[in-house]
Design a protein around this motif. Structure first.
Motif, PDB file in Angstrom:
ATOM      1  N   ASN A 186      51.712  11.761  30.737  1.00 20.69           N
ATOM      2  CA  ASN A 186      52.166  12.808  32.411  1.00 20.69           C
ATOM      3  C   ASN A 186      52.855  13.112  31.699  1.00 20.69           C
ATOM      4  OD1 ASN A 186      51.679  12.339  34.617  1.00 20.69           O
ATOM      5  ND2 ASN A 186      53.911  11.537  35.113  1.00 20.69           N
ATOM      6  N   LYS A 187      53.678  12.901  31.245  1.00 22.09           N
ATOM      7  CA  LYS A 187      54.986  14.603  30.895  1.00 22.09           C
ATOM      8  C   LYS A 187      54.526  15.622  29.962  1.00 22.09           C
ATOM      9  CE  LYS A 187      57.988  12.865  32.632  1.00 22.09           C
ATOM     10  NZ  LYS A 187      59.218  13.011  33.865  1.00 22.09           N
ATOM     11  N   LEU A 188      53.604  14.567  29.031  1.00 20.14           N
ATOM     12  CA  LEU A 188      52.948  15.982  27.854  1.00 20.14           C
ATOM     13  C   LEU A 188      51.349  16.977  29.059  1.00 20.14           C
ATOM     14  CD1 LEU A 188      51.626  14.005  25.138  1.00 20.14           C
ATOM     15  CD2 LEU A 188      53.260  16.143  25.267  1.00 20.14           C
ATOM     16  N   VAL A 189      50.983  15.772  29.793  1.00 21.31           N
ATOM     17  CA  VAL A 189      49.825  16.948  30.848  1.00 21.31           C
ATOM     18  C   VAL A 189      50.654  17.970  31.906  1.00 21.31           C
ATOM     19  CG1 VAL A 189      48.610  16.598  32.577  1.00 21.31           C
ATOM     20  CG2 VAL A 189      48.226  14.779  30.862  1.00 21.31           C
ATOM     21  N   ILE A 190      51.565  16.831  31.873  1.00 18.54           N
ATOM     22  CA  ILE A 190      52.765  18.328  33.023  1.00 18.54           C
ATOM     23  C   ILE A 190      53.563  18.952  32.529  1.00 18.54           C
ATOM     24  CG2 ILE A 190      54.526  18.397  34.648  1.00 18.54           C
ATOM     25  CD1 ILE A 190      54.323  15.040  35.044  1.00 18.54           C
ATOM     26  N   HIS A 191      53.315  19.189  31.642  1.00 22.10           N
ATOM     27  CA  HIS A 191      53.726  20.199  30.539  1.00 22.10           C
ATOM     28  C   HIS A 191      52.251  21.422  30.102  1.00 22.10           C
ATOM     29  CE1 HIS A 191      54.440  21.978  26.445  1.00 22.10           C
ATOM     30  NE2 HIS A 191      55.686  22.875  27.073  1.00 22.10           N
ATOM     31  N   ILE A 213      49.820  21.668  32.384  1.00 21.58           N
ATOM     32  CA  ILE A 213      49.718  22.256  33.088  1.00 21.58           C
ATOM     33  C   ILE A 213      51.347  23.386  33.764  1.00 21.58           C
ATOM     34  CG2 ILE A 213      49.791  21.876  35.848  1.00 21.58           C
ATOM     35  CD1 ILE A 213      49.100  18.993  35.594  1.00 21.58           C
ATOM     36  N   GLN A 214      51.703  22.778  33.437  1.00 26.33           N
ATOM     37  CA  GLN A 214      52.854  23.810  33.700  1.00 26.33           C
ATOM     38  C   GLN A 214      52.984  25.315  32.641  1.00 26.33           C
ATOM     39  OE1 GLN A 214      55.544  24.225  36.430  1.00 26.33           O
ATOM     40  NE2 GLN A 214      55.515  22.429  37.058  1.00 26.33           N
ATOM     41  N   GLU A 215      52.618  25.365  31.573  1.00 24.88           N
ATOM     42  CA  GLU A 215      52.631  26.226  30.832  1.00 24.88           C
ATOM     43  C   GLU A 215      51.330  26.760  30.692  1.00 24.88           C
ATOM     44  OE1 GLU A 215      53.622  25.061  25.511  1.00 24.88           O
ATOM     45  OE2 GLU A 215      52.109  24.398  27.003  1.00 24.88           O
ATOM     46  N   GLN A 216      50.163  26.714  32.097  1.00 23.28           N
ATOM     47  CA  GLN A 216      48.838  27.597  32.563  1.00 23.28           C
ATOM     48  C   GLN A 216      49.472  28.184  33.461  1.00 23.28           C
ATOM     49  OE1 GLN A 216      46.220  28.176  31.109  1.00 23.28           O
ATOM     50  NE2 GLN A 216      46.445  28.961  32.907  1.00 23.28           N
ATOM     51  N   ASN A 217      50.689  26.899  34.550  1.00 22.77           N
ATOM     52  CA  ASN A 217      51.382  28.319  35.252  1.00 22.77           C
ATOM     53  C   ASN A 217      51.764  29.031  35.545  1.00 22.77           C
ATOM     54  OD1 ASN A 217      51.551  27.886  38.178  1.00 22.77           O
ATOM     55  ND2 ASN A 217      53.466  27.013  37.804  1.00 22.77           N
ATOM     56  N   ASN A 224      60.054  30.463  38.924  1.00 24.39           N
ATOM     57  CA  ASN A 224      60.473  29.210  39.072  1.00 24.39           C
ATOM     58  C   ASN A 224      59.419  28.068  38.173  1.00 24.39           C
ATOM     59  OD1 ASN A 224      62.086  28.656  41.247  1.00 24.39           O
ATOM     60  ND2 ASN A 224      60.668  29.335  42.752  1.00 24.39           N
ATOM     61  N   ALA A 225      58.387  28.756  37.638  1.00 26.05           N
ATOM     62  CA  ALA A 225      57.405  28.194  36.610  1.00 26.05           C
ATOM     63  C   ALA A 225      58.139  28.397  35.784  1.00 26.05           C
ATOM     64  CB  ALA A 225      56.011  28.884  36.590  1.00 26.05           C
ATOM     65  N   GLN A 226      58.779  29.101  35.267  1.00 31.27           N
ATOM     66  CA  GLN A 226      59.305  29.301  34.119  1.00 31.27           C
ATOM     67  C   GLN A 226      60.211  28.110  33.749  1.00 31.27           C
ATOM     68  OE1 GLN A 226      60.974  33.486  34.074  1.00 31.27           O
ATOM     69  NE2 GLN A 226      58.692  33.803  32.374  1.00 31.27           N
ATOM     70  N   THR A 227      61.461  27.936  34.790  1.00 33.45           N
ATOM     71  CA  THR A 227      62.231  26.894  34.664  1.00 33.45           C
ATOM     72  C   THR A 227      61.291  25.549  34.201  1.00 33.45           C
ATOM     73  OG1 THR A 227      62.635  27.106  36.994  1.00 33.45           O
ATOM     74  CG2 THR A 227      64.246  27.966  35.367  1.00 33.45           C
ATOM     75  N   ASN A 228      60.716  25.448  35.850  1.00 31.34           N
ATOM     76  CA  ASN A 228      59.776  23.583  35.402  1.00 31.34           C
ATOM     77  C   ASN A 228      59.130  24.423  34.372  1.00 31.34           C
ATOM     78  OD1 ASN A 228      60.484  23.414  38.121  1.00 31.34           O
ATOM     79  ND2 ASN A 228      58.668  24.305  39.060  1.00 31.34           N
ATOM     80  N   LYS A 229      57.882  25.038  33.389  1.00 27.32           N
ATOM     81  CA  LYS A 229      58.080  24.219  31.925  1.00 27.32           C
ATOM     82  C   LYS A 229      58.692  23.863  31.027  1.00 27.32           C
ATOM     83  CE  LYS A 229      58.097  27.483  28.855  1.00 27.32           C
ATOM     84  NZ  LYS A 229      57.516  28.587  28.104  1.00 27.32           N
ATOM     85  N   ASN A 230      60.492  24.897  31.048  1.00 22.57           N
ATOM     86  CA  ASN A 230      61.203  24.422  29.931  1.00 22.57           C
ATOM     87  C   ASN A 230      61.694  23.043  30.441  1.00 22.57           C
ATOM     88  OD1 ASN A 230      61.461  26.794  29.024  1.00 22.57           O
ATOM     89  ND2 ASN A 230      63.122  28.073  30.256  1.00 22.57           N
ATOM     90  N   LEU A 231      61.919  22.588  31.661  1.00 26.07           N
ATOM     91  CA  LEU A 231      62.272  21.277  32.353  1.00 26.07           C
ATOM     92  C   LEU A 231      60.198  20.036  31.565  1.00 26.07           C
ATOM     93  CD1 LEU A 231      64.233  19.206  33.543  1.00 26.07           C
ATOM     94  CD2 LEU A 231      62.437  19.881  36.079  1.00 26.07           C
ATOM     95  N   ALA A 232      60.033  20.257  31.795  1.00 27.30           N
ATOM     96  CA  ALA A 232      58.493  19.209  31.776  1.00 27.30           C
ATOM     97  C   ALA A 232      58.288  19.265  29.928  1.00 27.30           C
ATOM     98  CB  ALA A 232      57.288  20.435  32.282  1.00 27.30           C
ATOM     99  N   LYS A 233      58.990  20.424  29.562  1.00 33.04           N
ATOM    100  CA  LYS A 233      58.650  21.049  27.649  1.00 33.04           C
ATOM    101  C   LYS A 233      59.983  19.632  27.037  1.00 33.04           C
ATOM    102  CE  LYS A 233      60.315  24.037  25.980  1.00 33.04           C
ATOM    103  NZ  LYS A 233      61.048  25.101  25.109  1.00 33.04           N
ATOM    104  N   TYR A 234      60.918  19.587  27.990  1.00 36.66           N
ATOM    105  CA  TYR A 234      62.692  18.643  27.183  1.00 36.66           C
ATOM    106  C   TYR A 234      61.853  17.421  27.713  1.00 36.66           C
ATOM    107  CZ  TYR A 234      63.644  23.028  25.419  1.00 36.66           C
ATOM    108  OH  TYR A 234      64.323  24.158  24.153  1.00 36.66           O
ATOM    109  N   ASP A 235      61.614  17.427  29.042  1.00 33.84           N
ATOM    110  CA  ASP A 235      61.352  16.000  29.874  1.00 33.84           C
ATOM    111  C   ASP A 235      60.257  15.102  28.207  1.00 33.84           C
ATOM    112  OD1 ASP A 235      63.126  15.653  31.778  1.00 33.84           O
ATOM    113  OD2 ASP A 235      61.607  15.980  33.314  1.00 33.84           O
ATOM    114  N   ALA A 236      59.148  15.722  28.072  1.00 39.90           N
ATOM    115  CA  ALA A 236      58.893  15.413  27.219  1.00 39.90           C
ATOM    116  C   ALA A 236      58.676  14.622  26.020  1.00 39.90           C
ATOM    117  CB  ALA A 236      57.100  16.253  26.794  1.00 39.90           C
ATOM    118  N   LYS A 237      59.772  15.298  25.407  1.00 41.74           N
ATOM    119  CA  LYS A 237      60.375  15.532  24.599  1.00 41.74           C
ATOM    120  C   LYS A 237      61.558  14.116  24.601  1.00 41.74           C
ATOM    121  CE  LYS A 237      60.866  15.797  19.893  1.00 41.74           C
ATOM    122  NZ  LYS A 237      59.649  15.621  19.070  1.00 41.74           N
ATOM    123  N   LEU A 238      61.723  13.752  25.072  1.00 43.19           N
ATOM    124  CA  LEU A 238      62.590  12.775  25.696  1.00 43.19           C
ATOM    125  C   LEU A 238      61.948  11.662  25.696  1.00 43.19           C
ATOM    126  CD1 LEU A 238      65.380  14.350  27.659  1.00 43.19           C
ATOM    127  CD2 LEU A 238      65.805  13.868  25.246  1.00 43.19           C
TER     128      LEU A 238
END
Length: 450
Positions: free
Chosen positions: A374-379, A381-385, A419-433
């Motif tokens: 799920n985190k990977l999918v969100i990541h 989506i956030q990259e595309q966003n 917001n899109a850039q910071t959300n992408k950063n958060l999604a990336k590290y959430d997925a890695k964790l």
């Protein structure tokens, strides 16, 4: 207002120069190495493994004989007068008193005694095996401590990486606001815009500057948290690696399939189960006899003082003794029987605990895998966003410079991109964790390159 804006810009510039001048890059490999070497919790766990290693050695097994040495010495000196009242010599004269001065007596002794338990009902044999299992259990406990510390380490490490990227994004946002402020100021001076546009730009610079300052403060706090985990000087400054790579899904699925034989919690229950099985056998040894051997060698020297009737004597004695013993506790009031029954119950409880942990680990792995996907999918989506908002911002910037949209509309596009850039950063590290947590559950955290 203009002076305050300039002051914030100067402060942010000085902070950025000082930080870049003193910081060095801390790679993931270096962070792990420092944690393994310096972390207090890990070092305590290593010491506990060393203690368990000492306990499982032959010196703690009961298989070696005991050798006891004893020695003693005594000395005495007597001054005495012996009287013979009513006794007479042959010539009818009273018998004279006998005086003994400095009548010395000495005694010396030494002995060596060896004892060896030839058979103790197999108790020490199973206890020795139990100690080896406890050593393996301590290794697994140390591994669990290391895994937990590594996950905690990267939680902080990636938080630093996220805040670092956010600081960069916020800095770029601030630069855009500064440029917009200059344009508004020039336009106002040439009569092409109102004072309201200048004030709006100043407000946005202030807000962006505060956001940068707050992020830098959070970044400093996170770095101190990492220094605590690494047992480093709290004032140590560094940057971290923001590159994140993900393990291929097919490889993760292979890890999941082997999770039951690699998960540290499951492995600990297996070791505890083996320890409980040896406990039963150790307690059963109480039903059997104990056979022991003993041997002793002794030397004694006694020098007695002379007396009124006998001269002093010296006695030198050497002795050598061998012996065997058999001890069989035919009935101990039922204590051994109770201990065996309790050991069996403890074994059954451990079996139940193992089944419980296995099903809990299976649940945790399934949840972790679903969470990771799920985190990977969100990541994604956030990259595309980010791409979408970047395009929207560039177009808004063109329209704003042409005067076709207001500063408020331009600011909204700027905020959306931020917001899109910071959300992408958060999604990336959430997925890695989430990936790290899955690796820990499958027992592969220490076996892959992070």
């Amino acid at each position: 207002m203009r002076n305050k804006t300039a002051f914030l810009i100067v402060v942010l510039g000085l902070l950025g120069v000082c930080t870049q001048a003193q910081e060095k890059t801390l790679t993931k490999e270096e962070a792990i190495a420092l944690a393994l070497e310096n972390n207090y919790g890990i070092n305590v766990a290593k010491n506990q493994v060393e203690v368990a290693g000492n306990n499982k050695g032959i010196l703690n097994s009961g298989y070696l004989p005991t050798l006891t040495g004893t020695a003693g010495a005594s000395y005495s000196r007597d001054d005495s007068v012996i009287e013979f009242p009513g006794q007479f010599n042959e010539d009818a004269s009273p018998r004279e008193d006998v005086e003994l001065e400095k009548a010395e007596a000495q005694a010396y002794s030494s002995a060596l005694t060896a004892r060896y338990t030839l058979f103790d009902g197999m108790g020490r044999f199973y206890n020795y095996k139990k100690l080896k299992e406890q050593y393996q259990l301590s290794e697994l406990q140390a591994r669990e401590t290391i895994e937990n510390t590594i996950v905690q380490l990267f939680s902080v490490y990636y938080e630093i990486a996220r805040l670092t990227e956010n600081e960069y994004v916020l800095g770029k946002t601030l630069d855009i606001s500064k440029d917009r402020y200059k344009r508004a100021q020039y336009a106002f001076e040439y009569g092409q815009s109102t004072k309201l546009d200048v004030l709006n730009a100043q407000v946005d610079i202030t807000n962006d500057s505060i956001n940068v300052l707050n992020t830098r403060q959070e970044l400093s706090n996170a770095k101190r948290d990492l220094n605590v985990l690494l047992s480093q000087d709290l004032n140590m400054l560094y940057t971290v690696d923001t590159l994140v790579t993900f393990i291929p899904k097919i490889k993760l699925e292979a890890f999941v399939e082997q999770a039951k034989i690699n998960n540290v919690s499951v492995l600990q229950t297996e070791r505890n189960l083996a320890i409980n099985s040896y406990d039963i056998k150790v307690q059963r040894s109480g039903y059997l006899p104990t056979i022991g051997l003993s041997g002793a060698y002794g030397w004694n020297l006694s020098q007695s003082a002379q007396s009124a009737f006998f001269p002093g004597t010296n006695t030198d004695n050497n002795s050598f003794d061998l012996g065997a013993s058999l001890t069989w506790n035919l009935f101990d009031g039922g204590g051994t029987t109770v201990r065996v029954k309790n050991a069996k119950i403890a074994y059954e409880n451990q079996e139940l605990l193992k089944k419980q942990i296995e099903i809990e680990v299976d649940r945790d792995i399934r949840n972790a895998m679903a969470n990771y996907e799920n985190k990977l999918v969100i990541h994604g989506i956030q990259e595309q966003n980010v791409i979408t908002n970047q395009n929207n911002f560039e177009r808004s910037k063109e329209q704003f410079q042409l005067g076709r949209i207001t500063s408020i509309e331009f600011r909204q596009a700027q905020i959306n991109l931020l917001n899109a850039q910071t959300n992408k950063n958060l999604a990336k590290y959430d997925a890695k964790l989430a990936e790290l947590q899955l690796l820990q559950l499958t027992g592969q955290l220490l076996n892959v390159e992070l």
